[in-house]
Design an enzyme around this catalytic site. Structure first.
Site, PDB file in Angstrom:
ATOM      1  N   SER A  76       0.824  -1.213   0.000  1.00  0.00           N
ATOM      2  CA  SER A  76       0.000   0.000   0.000  1.00  0.00           C
ATOM      3  C   SER A  76       0.852   1.255   0.000  1.00  0.00           C
ATOM      4  CB  SER A  76      -0.848   0.059   1.277  1.00  0.00           C
ATOM      5  OG  SER A  76      -1.699  -1.032   1.370  1.00  0.00           O
ATOM      6  N   HIS A 100      -0.932  -2.864  -7.442  1.00  0.00           N
ATOM      7  CA  HIS A 100      -1.672  -2.476  -6.238  1.00  0.00           C
ATOM      8  C   HIS A 100      -3.174  -2.591  -6.483  1.00  0.00           C
ATOM      9  CE1 HIS A 100      -2.922   0.738  -3.132  1.00  0.00           C
ATOM     10  NE2 HIS A 100      -2.742  -0.405  -2.525  1.00  0.00           N
ATOM     11  N   GLU A 121      -3.408  -0.295  -9.715  1.00  0.00           N
ATOM     12  CA  GLU A 121      -2.298   0.618 -10.003  1.00  0.00           C
ATOM     13  C   GLU A 121      -1.093  -0.234 -10.409  1.00  0.00           C
ATOM     14  OE1 GLU A 121      -3.200   4.470  -7.166  1.00  0.00           O
ATOM     15  OE2 GLU A 121      -2.150   2.815  -6.227  1.00  0.00           O
ATOM     16  N   ASN A 148      -3.557   6.017  -2.519  1.00  0.00           N
ATOM     17  CA  ASN A 148      -3.302   6.139  -1.079  1.00  0.00           C
ATOM     18  C   ASN A 148      -2.657   7.466  -0.695  1.00  0.00           C
ATOM     19  OD1 ASN A 148      -4.504   3.765  -0.392  1.00  0.00           O
ATOM     20  ND2 ASN A 148      -2.616   2.560  -0.398  1.00  0.00           N
TER      21      ASN A 148
HETATM   22  C1  LIG Z   1      -5.282   0.742   1.730  1.00  0.00           C
HETATM   23  C2  LIG Z   1      -5.141   0.018   0.421  1.00  0.00           C
HETATM   24  O1  LIG Z   1      -3.791   0.025  -0.007  1.00  0.00           O
HETATM   25  C3  LIG Z   1      -5.985   0.523  -0.734  1.00  0.00           C
HETATM   26  C4  LIG Z   1      -7.457   0.245  -0.564  1.00  0.00           C
HETATM   27  O2  LIG Z   1      -7.930  -0.832  -0.808  1.00  0.00           O
HETATM   28  S1  LIG Z   1      -8.363   1.545  -0.031  1.00  0.00           S
HETATM   29  C5  LIG Z   1      -9.996   0.890   0.036  1.00  0.00           C
HETATM   30  C6  LIG Z   1     -10.689   0.934  -1.278  1.00  0.00           C
HETATM   31  N1  LIG Z   1     -12.027   0.433  -1.122  1.00  0.00           N
HETATM   32  C7  LIG Z   1     -13.073   1.237  -0.923  1.00  0.00           C
HETATM   33  O3  LIG Z   1     -12.935   2.454  -0.934  1.00  0.00           O
HETATM   34  C8  LIG Z   1     -14.353   0.543  -0.700  1.00  0.00           C
HETATM   35  C9  LIG Z   1     -15.485   1.500  -0.437  1.00  0.00           C
HETATM   36  N2  LIG Z   1     -16.706   0.752  -0.306  1.00  0.00           N
HETATM   37  C10 LIG Z   1     -17.428   0.308  -1.376  1.00  0.00           C
HETATM   38  O4  LIG Z   1     -17.072   0.549  -2.521  1.00  0.00           O
HETATM   39  C11 LIG Z   1     -18.689  -0.464  -1.083  1.00  0.00           C
HETATM   40  O5  LIG Z   1     -19.114  -0.165   0.202  1.00  0.00           O
HETATM   41  C12 LIG Z   1     -18.465  -1.994  -1.221  1.00  0.00           C
HETATM   42  C13 LIG Z   1     -18.124  -2.312  -2.669  1.00  0.00           C
HETATM   43  C14 LIG Z   1     -17.366  -2.528  -0.301  1.00  0.00           C
HETATM   44  C15 LIG Z   1     -19.723  -2.739  -0.809  1.00  0.00           C
HETATM   45  O6  LIG Z   1     -20.784  -2.231  -1.535  1.00  0.00           O
HETATM   46  P1  LIG Z   1     -22.288  -2.303  -0.975  1.00  0.00           P
HETATM   47  O7  LIG Z   1     -23.171  -2.105  -2.126  1.00  0.00           O
HETATM   48  O8  LIG Z   1     -22.423  -1.465   0.218  1.00  0.00           O
HETATM   49  O9  LIG Z   1     -22.265  -3.742  -0.359  1.00  0.00           O
HETATM   50  P2  LIG Z   1     -23.116  -4.995  -0.495  1.00  0.00           P
HETATM   51  O10 LIG Z   1     -24.555  -4.658  -0.726  1.00  0.00           O
HETATM   52  O11 LIG Z   1     -22.734  -5.784   0.723  1.00  0.00           O
HETATM   53  O12 LIG Z   1     -22.489  -5.714  -1.775  1.00  0.00           O
HETATM   54  C16 LIG Z   1     -22.809  -5.407  -3.109  1.00  0.00           C
HETATM   55  C17 LIG Z   1     -22.661  -6.658  -3.920  1.00  0.00           C
HETATM   56  O13 LIG Z   1     -21.290  -7.086  -3.932  1.00  0.00           O
HETATM   57  C18 LIG Z   1     -21.163  -8.409  -3.424  1.00  0.00           C
HETATM   58  N3  LIG Z   1     -19.947  -8.493  -2.630  1.00  0.00           N
HETATM   59  C19 LIG Z   1     -19.639  -7.801  -1.491  1.00  0.00           C
HETATM   60  N4  LIG Z   1     -18.398  -8.108  -1.094  1.00  0.00           N
HETATM   61  C20 LIG Z   1     -17.907  -9.020  -1.989  1.00  0.00           C
HETATM   62  C21 LIG Z   1     -16.694  -9.703  -2.131  1.00  0.00           C
HETATM   63  N5  LIG Z   1     -15.675  -9.532  -1.272  1.00  0.00           N
HETATM   64  N6  LIG Z   1     -16.552 -10.547  -3.186  1.00  0.00           N
HETATM   65  C22 LIG Z   1     -17.535 -10.741  -4.077  1.00  0.00           C
HETATM   66  N7  LIG Z   1     -18.713 -10.104  -4.003  1.00  0.00           N
HETATM   67  C23 LIG Z   1     -18.897  -9.264  -2.966  1.00  0.00           C
HETATM   68  C24 LIG Z   1     -22.395  -8.616  -2.563  1.00  0.00           C
HETATM   69  O14 LIG Z   1     -22.747  -9.975  -2.500  1.00  0.00           O
HETATM   70  C25 LIG Z   1     -23.433  -7.816  -3.311  1.00  0.00           C
HETATM   71  O15 LIG Z   1     -23.907  -8.562  -4.380  1.00  0.00           O
HETATM   72  P3  LIG Z   1     -25.466  -8.518  -4.759  1.00  0.00           P
HETATM   73  O16 LIG Z   1     -25.706  -7.104  -5.211  1.00  0.00           O
HETATM   74  O17 LIG Z   1     -25.547  -9.539  -5.824  1.00  0.00           O
HETATM   75  O18 LIG Z   1     -26.177  -8.871  -3.497  1.00  0.00           O
HETATM   76  N1  LIG Z   2      -6.312  -4.191   3.446  1.00  0.00           N
HETATM   77  C1  LIG Z   2      -6.375  -3.414   2.384  1.00  0.00           C
HETATM   78  O1  LIG Z   2      -7.364  -2.724   2.180  1.00  0.00           O
HETATM   79  C2  LIG Z   2      -5.234  -3.370   1.405  1.00  0.00           C
HETATM   80  C3  LIG Z   2      -5.468  -2.851   0.133  1.00  0.00           C
HETATM   81  C4  LIG Z   2      -4.395  -2.826  -0.795  1.00  0.00           C
HETATM   82  C5  LIG Z   2      -3.151  -3.313  -0.429  1.00  0.00           C
HETATM   83  N2  LIG Z   2      -2.984  -3.827   0.828  1.00  0.00           N
HETATM   84  C6  LIG Z   2      -1.657  -4.383   1.136  1.00  0.00           C
HETATM   85  O2  LIG Z   2      -1.717  -5.787   0.904  1.00  0.00           O
HETATM   86  C7  LIG Z   2      -0.876  -6.472   1.848  1.00  0.00           C
HETATM   87  C8  LIG Z   2      -1.720  -7.463   2.642  1.00  0.00           C
HETATM   88  O3  LIG Z   2      -2.777  -6.786   3.287  1.00  0.00           O
HETATM   89  P1  LIG Z   2      -4.047  -7.602   3.862  1.00  0.00           P
HETATM   90  O4  LIG Z   2      -5.029  -6.573   4.273  1.00  0.00           O
HETATM   91  O5  LIG Z   2      -4.432  -8.688   2.924  1.00  0.00           O
HETATM   92  O6  LIG Z   2      -3.389  -8.252   5.169  1.00  0.00           O
HETATM   93  P2  LIG Z   2      -3.899  -9.492   6.036  1.00  0.00           P
HETATM   94  O7  LIG Z   2      -3.374  -9.269   7.404  1.00  0.00           O
HETATM   95  O8  LIG Z   2      -5.354  -9.731   5.830  1.00  0.00           O
HETATM   96  O9  LIG Z   2      -3.124 -10.743   5.350  1.00  0.00           O
HETATM   97  C9  LIG Z   2      -1.726 -10.910   5.337  1.00  0.00           C
HETATM   98  C10 LIG Z   2      -1.437 -12.408   5.273  1.00  0.00           C
HETATM   99  O10 LIG Z   2      -0.050 -12.617   5.008  1.00  0.00           O
HETATM  100  C11 LIG Z   2       0.365 -13.773   5.721  1.00  0.00           C
HETATM  101  N3  LIG Z   2       1.808 -13.712   5.844  1.00  0.00           N
HETATM  102  C12 LIG Z   2       2.545 -12.841   6.587  1.00  0.00           C
HETATM  103  N4  LIG Z   2       3.869 -13.064   6.371  1.00  0.00           N
HETATM  104  C13 LIG Z   2       3.956 -14.079   5.460  1.00  0.00           C
HETATM  105  C14 LIG Z   2       5.036 -14.742   4.822  1.00  0.00           C
HETATM  106  N5  LIG Z   2       6.303 -14.424   5.067  1.00  0.00           N
HETATM  107  N6  LIG Z   2       4.744 -15.736   3.926  1.00  0.00           N
HETATM  108  C15 LIG Z   2       3.472 -16.081   3.660  1.00  0.00           C
HETATM  109  N7  LIG Z   2       2.413 -15.473   4.247  1.00  0.00           N
HETATM  110  C16 LIG Z   2       2.644 -14.490   5.123  1.00  0.00           C
HETATM  111  C17 LIG Z   2      -0.387 -13.704   7.044  1.00  0.00           C
HETATM  112  O11 LIG Z   2      -0.504 -14.991   7.650  1.00  0.00           O
HETATM  113  C18 LIG Z   2      -1.742 -13.139   6.573  1.00  0.00           C
HETATM  114  O12 LIG Z   2      -2.656 -14.190   6.287  1.00  0.00           O
HETATM  115  C19 LIG Z   2      -0.204  -5.375   2.681  1.00  0.00           C
HETATM  116  O13 LIG Z   2       1.007  -5.047   2.084  1.00  0.00           O
HETATM  117  C20 LIG Z   2      -1.200  -4.224   2.569  1.00  0.00           C
HETATM  118  O14 LIG Z   2      -0.599  -2.969   2.775  1.00  0.00           O
HETATM  119  C21 LIG Z   2      -3.990  -3.885   1.752  1.00  0.00           C
END
Ligand SMILES: C[C@H](O)CC(=O)SCCNC(=O)CCNC(=O)[C@H](O)C(C)(C)COP(=O)(O)OP(=O)(O)OC[C@H]1O[C@@H](n2cnc3c(N)ncnc32)[C@H](O)[C@@H]1OP(=O)(O)O
Ligand SMILES: NC(=O)c1ccc[n+]([C@@H]2O[C@H](COP(=O)([O-])OP(=O)(O)OC[C@H]3O[C@@H](n4cnc5c(N)ncnc54)[C@H](O)[C@@H]3O)[C@@H](O)[C@H]2O)c1
Length: 309
Positions: free
Chosen positions: A144, A165, A177, A215
């Site tokens: 991330s 990413h 990304e 991010n």
């Molecule tokens: C930090 C990192 O590096 C980077 C990041 O990842 S930052 C985070 C980025 N993500 C976001 O910003 C997420 C923001 N949230 C969202 O977009 C929405 O809330 C969400 C997509 C998570 C859920 O949407 P929402 O409509 O509220 O949920 P929900 O009604 O439960 O689900 C919609 C549909 O997707 C399906 N679904 C939910 N989660 C699922 C999953 N993990 N896999 C497959 N399907 C899924 C549900 O079954 C549902 O299907 P249906 O319409 O057929 O019933």
């Molecule tokens: N959570 C998010 O929304 C998100 C979104 C994008 C990217 N990421 C990045 O993805 C990576 C994983 O995040 P996450 O949320 O899936 O974490 P998580 O804690 O859900 O999963 C991490 C997994 O890695 C396993 N693990 C740790 N060290 C290991 C090793 N040496 N060999 C094999 N397995 C090992 C752990 O047992 C765990 O199951 C991080 O780098 C995070 O920054 C997270």
């Protein structure tokens, strides 16, 4: 490492291997991200080996993938349940699991890591696998916030190393990304772009700068929401409602932090604040530190800013 000082021009590598068509993928880390990426790769016809150190996590990951596929198929194949069942079975057949990455990378075109957000742990993993994986294999990180250049420096395949990413939840979020360092070859970059396309995602090209595009914009916004709440300028519920209804965001900053995982949020912010101690945008949040010390990591532990039990 100063902010925004990575090398940004992509080299056309001298040791570049031909364009790799990615079919066999090893995904390391079976948590939220690794399992999601495995699901999407398997459903788009790639053979996937999902690796984790913990067998219970691997079992939960496969169960989660099956559950998600069933949810998806209900809608996508509403009037063709048999075709839906066939789709699920095909996808599941494409997934195998292992606790030993070293023994499975031999047949991989791509090794993608989604393990804990810690530079040393990621470097140790890749430096070991570098000696075992075939020459053509591309390595990529789903980090991330860490520098891809720093992670890649533990290997001797700088031209075959990039960032991929994904966003949480991977099956639903449409963006990937794709990150090239100054040493990533054009062939590797193209292979990663093609792979993202095969997964049905839209890709953007990013430089190897902290937080890439999403991010770098998202985390300062979330940290500012934490500070607003800590100052008592708004309740977390009101801040979440305000951003959802005022900006059309699907989740407010507190809901989203619980969803991402507060530990992951802290790993990201700690790294950036260590590199930029004088930048108030990256300042520590006492509240976040306290919640993590109490084991409140968000949805995955049943409690974060909100309760999920
Ligand atoms: C930090 C990192 O590096 C980077 C990041 O990842 S930052 C985070 C980025 N993500 C976001 O910003 C997420 C923001 N949230 C969202 O977009 C929405 O809330 C969400 C997509 C998570 C859920 O949407 P929402 O409509 O509220 O949920 P929900 O009604 O439960 O689900 C919609 C549909 O997707 C399906 N679904 C939910 N989660 C699922 C999953 N993990 N896999 C497959 N399907 C899924 C549900 O079954 C549902 O299907 P249906 O319409 O057929 O019933
Ligand atoms: N959570 C998010 O929304 C998100 C979104 C994008 C990217 N990421 C990045 O993805 C990576 C994983 O995040 P996450 O949320 O899936 O974490 P998580 O804690 O859900 O999963 C991490 C997994 O890695 C396993 N693990 C740790 N060290 C290991 C090793 N040496 N060999 C094999 N397995 C090992 C752990 O047992 C765990 O199951 C991080 O780098 C995070 O920054 C997270």
């Amino acid at each position: 490492m100063a902010f925004f000082t990575h090398h940004v021009c992509r080299a056309l590598s001298s040791s570049a291997v031909r364009n790799v068509v990615i079919k066999h993928v090893t995904i390391i880390g079976g948590g939220q991200m690794g399992a999601g990426i495995a699901q999407v790769a398997a459903s788009t016809g790639h053979s996937v080996t999902l690796v984790d150190t913990n067998t219970d996590i691997l079992k939960a990951a496969v169960k989660g993938i099956e559950g998600n596929l069933k949810r998806m198929v209900k809608k996508k194949f509403a009037d063709k349940p048999e075709a839906g069942e066939e789709f699920i079975q095909k996808a599941l057949q494409n997934v195998s699991t292992s606790t030993d990455a070293g023994s499975v990378v031999q047949g991989s075109d791509l090794v993608l890591e989604a393990i804990v957000e810690n530079l040393k742990v990621k470097q140790d993993l890749f430096s070991g696998l570098d000696k075992l994986a075939p020459a053509h294999t591309i390595f990529a990180s789903n980090t991330s916030s860490l520098s891809i250049t720093d992670i890649a420096s533990s290997t001797n395949r700088l031209d075959r190393f990039g960032g991929l990413h994904f966003f949480n939840p991977v099956p639903l979020m449409r963006l990937v990304e794709v990150i090239a360092t100054s040493a990533t070859s054009q062939e590797t970059f193209d292979s990663l772009m093609n792979f993202s396309k095969m997964l049905g995602k839209t890709s953007v090209s990013c430089k190897d700068t902290p937080g890439f595009i999403v991010n770098r914009l998202l985390l300062p916004y979330i940290m500012e929401a934490f500070r607003m709440y800590e100052r008592g300028d708004g309740s977390k519920e009101d801040i979440d409602v305000a951003m959802k209804l005022g900006c059309g965001y699907p989740m407010g900053p507190f809901e989203l932090s619980d969803y991402v995982g507060l530990d992951t949020m802290k790993f990201i912010m700690d790294g950036w604040s260590a590199d930029n101690p004088d930048n108030p945008i990256f300042a520590q949040s006492e509240m976040l530190n306290k919640m993590i010390a109490e084991g409140k990591l968000g949805k995955k532990t049943g409690e974060g800013f909100y309760k999920y039990k």
